[in-house]
Design a protein around this motif. Sequence first.
Motif, PDB file in Angstrom:
ATOM      1  N   GLU A 145       0.942  -1.155  -0.119  1.00 11.85           N
ATOM      2  CA  GLU A 145       0.002   0.017  -0.141  1.00 11.85           C
ATOM      3  C   GLU A 145       0.840   1.368  -0.055  1.00 11.85           C
ATOM      4  O   GLU A 145       0.562   2.336  -0.614  1.00 11.85           O
ATOM      5  N   HIS A 147       3.703   1.524  -1.209  1.00 11.36           N
ATOM      6  CA  HIS A 147       4.298   1.698  -2.667  1.00 11.36           C
ATOM      7  C   HIS A 147       3.557   2.272  -3.520  1.00 11.36           C
ATOM      8  O   HIS A 147       3.687   3.225  -4.462  1.00 11.36           O
ATOM      9  N   TYR A 148       2.195   1.866  -3.514  1.00 16.30           N
ATOM     10  CA  TYR A 148       1.145   2.600  -4.433  1.00 16.30           C
ATOM     11  C   TYR A 148       1.061   3.873  -4.098  1.00 16.30           C
ATOM     12  O   TYR A 148       0.769   4.906  -5.027  1.00 16.30           O
ATOM     13  N   HIS A 149       0.987   4.270  -2.706  1.00 15.12           N
ATOM     14  CA  HIS A 149       0.865   5.931  -2.531  1.00 15.12           C
ATOM     15  C   HIS A 149       2.139   6.630  -2.843  1.00 15.12           C
ATOM     16  O   HIS A 149       1.945   7.886  -3.262  1.00 15.12           O
ATOM     17  N   TRP A 189      -5.076   6.077 -11.324  1.00 13.59           N
ATOM     18  CA  TRP A 189      -4.355   5.688 -10.495  1.00 13.59           C
ATOM     19  C   TRP A 189      -5.006   5.264  -9.185  1.00 13.59           C
ATOM     20  O   TRP A 189      -5.011   4.429  -8.454  1.00 13.59           O
ATOM     21  N   ASN A 192      -7.320   2.397  -9.907  1.00 16.10           N
ATOM     22  CA  ASN A 192      -6.527   1.044  -9.752  1.00 16.10           C
ATOM     23  C   ASN A 192      -5.940   0.669  -8.533  1.00 16.10           C
ATOM     24  O   ASN A 192      -6.024  -0.351  -8.001  1.00 16.10           O
ATOM     25  N   MET A 193      -5.781   1.785  -7.479  1.00 15.41           N
ATOM     26  CA  MET A 193      -5.239   1.332  -6.294  1.00 15.41           C
ATOM     27  C   MET A 193      -6.694   0.831  -5.501  1.00 15.41           C
ATOM     28  O   MET A 193      -6.616  -0.025  -4.584  1.00 15.41           O
ATOM     29  N   ALA A 238       3.038  -3.404  -9.581  1.00 19.98           N
ATOM     30  CA  ALA A 238       2.500  -2.159  -9.459  1.00 19.98           C
ATOM     31  C   ALA A 238       3.210  -1.144 -10.495  1.00 19.98           C
ATOM     32  O   ALA A 238       2.517  -0.158 -10.981  1.00 19.98           O
ATOM     33  N   GLN A 241       1.999  -1.600 -13.872  1.00 16.75           N
ATOM     34  CA  GLN A 241       0.595  -0.914 -13.947  1.00 16.75           C
ATOM     35  C   GLN A 241       0.708   0.564 -14.306  1.00 16.75           C
ATOM     36  O   GLN A 241       0.156   1.020 -14.949  1.00 16.75           O
ATOM     37  N   PHE A 242       1.497   1.152 -13.266  1.00 19.48           N
ATOM     38  CA  PHE A 242       2.003   2.675 -13.625  1.00 19.48           C
ATOM     39  C   PHE A 242       2.322   2.894 -14.819  1.00 19.48           C
ATOM     40  O   PHE A 242       1.821   3.944 -15.624  1.00 19.48           O
TER      41      PHE A 242
END
Length: 293
Positions: A145, A147-149, A189, A192-193, A238, A241-242
């Motif tokens: 989480e 890393h996504y942020h 994004w 996606n999150m 991730a 995906q980015f």
Amino acid sequence: MGTFAGHIVPGLALTLLGLWHTINTISAFCNKGCANFTVKFWYPFYGPLSRLKHLELIFILSFSVFAIFMQLLDFPFPRFSFKLDSFEHASMFLHLAIFAGFTLSAEISQSSDILSGVSGILAAFVFCQELFLLHFHSTDHVGLEGHYHWLLQLVVFVSLLAALAATSFPKSFPAALVLSISVVFQGCWFMNMGFMLWFPDFVPEGCVMKSAEASIDDMHGAVTCGSLAAELRAMALANLQFSWILAGILLFTGCVCLKLAGKCTPRNQSTEYEQLHSRGVPVAIDGFKQADP
């Protein structure tokens, strides 16, 4: 915002807003040309009713106020929620409401041309506060989480730079286009999150969702991976995906540019031709120069 709907709803709103700005920015540049193009932080909606002209600003203001109440009220009970992260999320929407409210007031008072720079500064502060609150979030986003942020912070940082550039250089088409694209990217994004972190069927292999009954003080994020290898694999996914989402947005933007550019005559060439024709000056056609008499 720590729910599936809490990411999908604002993500969809940002995506639609960014697409609206992307198409209108490209269209304005094709129609007006490089010399007459001016950055706009909102675009009027020309519908069947004249009252819909300020639909974008009304939508942003209404959505922001609604989101603030959703963050501060503990539904389904009509009482205030005094959670620190809820106040942080509400503060992000507060700055967005300030931008929309000021810009709408400037339009109604017919002083938007004079105060356009102020609207640009307020737009930049929206992304500035978003980046600040994401970076110093009271909820310690760690692991997958986190890393996504962290990737989200990169997109917000680009939005901040683009907003400052568009405010400082109001004739810059690249700055306006990057700003619009970054808003689309933020929205995509967010969604996606929502799927990858809050929808069980999309959780990466080797990772599981944290149960709703888990303690608030448990700092393992929305998704916990069973091993370091699984977490590294999920982070690599991730990153892909980015990259893929950005590629899709750029592909869409390129197609819109080609589509709209093919329908518009470059304004600077048309103006130059009209000036020469009005003066009686022979104009070269198809690459052949007119011989001097």
